[in-house]
Enzyme design. Structure first.
Site, PDB file in Angstrom:
ATOM      1  N   LYS A 205       1.699   4.240   7.430  1.00 33.37           N
ATOM      2  CA  LYS A 205       0.862   5.079   6.575  1.00 33.37           C
ATOM      3  C   LYS A 205       1.218   6.554   6.743  1.00 33.37           C
ATOM      4  O   LYS A 205       1.865   6.958   7.714  1.00 33.37           O
ATOM      5  CB  LYS A 205      -0.623   4.903   6.937  1.00 33.37           C
ATOM      6  CG  LYS A 205      -1.214   3.525   6.658  1.00 33.37           C
ATOM      7  CD  LYS A 205      -1.390   3.271   5.174  1.00 33.37           C
ATOM      8  CE  LYS A 205      -2.103   1.945   4.925  1.00 33.37           C
ATOM      9  NZ  LYS A 205      -1.268   0.802   5.364  1.00 33.37           N
TER      10      LYS A 205
ATOM     11  N   SER B 210       0.797  -1.222   0.000  1.00 32.58           N
ATOM     12  CA  SER B 210       0.000   0.000   0.000  1.00 32.58           C
ATOM     13  C   SER B 210       0.829   1.270   0.000  1.00 32.58           C
ATOM     14  O   SER B 210       0.298   2.358  -0.157  1.00 32.58           O
ATOM     15  CB  SER B 210      -0.952   0.019   1.207  1.00 32.58           C
ATOM     16  OG  SER B 210      -0.246   0.336   2.387  1.00 32.58           O
TER      17      SER B 210
END
Length: 233
Positions: free
Chosen positions: A191, A153
């Site tokens: 993230k 991701s």
């Protein structure tokens, strides 16, 4: 106020610069201070750097400058110890002029390796601990640990499955920084951090994934990305 070891280290670095024009290696500092590992040297250097006593030159593995000495660097020393003049800009410039090229970046620090972390959906909390050698030149000031990246991701940020994320330990971060976020004290993920109206948004760097949004109380920042190591097969 410096600790005894911090005081001893800065005097050792200063003396080596005076004698040779080259800062000592991590191994030399470890032996001079009778420390058990190079990670102890790294912590001392980071503390001195954060307090403004020394400065690292970028992109050079063994380039340290003594910016200033503690006030008791001479008066607190034994009479047999060599006196060390205060480091001002002229002294620093003179040292830089006579310094020779540093050795290759072969100083390494043993950094704790805390298992795996998701760059996809959160998968597991940080647990277990071994260690891995990391080039000292990749680490700035502060306490660091490493995590193996799992998932894709964050590929658009250059972070790939199987990479090792080098993380500076902290519980605060600014919007837009890449962080290790622990969700519900159970699941860790890597993230971009965003805050909005009492919520935390954890953004991926891959268009195939959606942002993850949580109430602020559910998310704990455990560190900020400081660098990456990649294995090539």
């Amino acid at each position: 106020m410096l600790t005894a070891k911090q005081h001893e280290l800065i005097r050792f670095i200063q003396q080596r610069l005076e004698d040779t024009g080259i800062s000592p290696s991590f191994e030399e500092m470890k032996e001079a201070l009778d420390l058990k590992s190079k990670s102890g040297v790294h912590r001392l250097i980071s503390a001195l750097e954060e307090r403004g006593f020394i400065r690292r030159l970028p992109n050079r593995a063994r380039a340290l400058e003594v910016v200033k000495l503690p006030e008791d660097a001479v008066t607190g020393a034994s009479s047999s110890a060599p006196k060390m003049p205060a480091a001002n800009d002229a002294v620093i410039a003179a040292r830089a002029a006579k310094a020779v090229a540093p050795d290759p970046a072969n100083d390494v620090i043993d950094v704790p390796l805390h298992g795996r972390i998701a760059a996809g959906a959160p998968i597991e909390a940080i647990e277990g601990q071994t260690s891995m050698p990391v080039p000292a030149a990749l680490l700035g000031p502060g306490d660091h640990y490493a995590l193996e990246v799992s998932g894709d991701s964050m590929v658009e940020a250059g972070i790939f499955d199987g990479d090792f994320a080098l993380v500076r330990r902290t519980d605060t971060a600014r919007d837009g920084e890449i962080v290790v976020a622990l969700v519900d004290n159970e699941e860790a993920t890597l993230k971009y951090l965003r805050r909005e109206d009492g919520y935390i948004r954890l953004d991926p760097a891959n268009g195939a994934y959606e942002p993850q949004v949580y109430e602020s109380r559910r998310v704990q920042v455990q560190g900020k990305l400081a660098g990456l190591l990649r294995r090539y097969h």
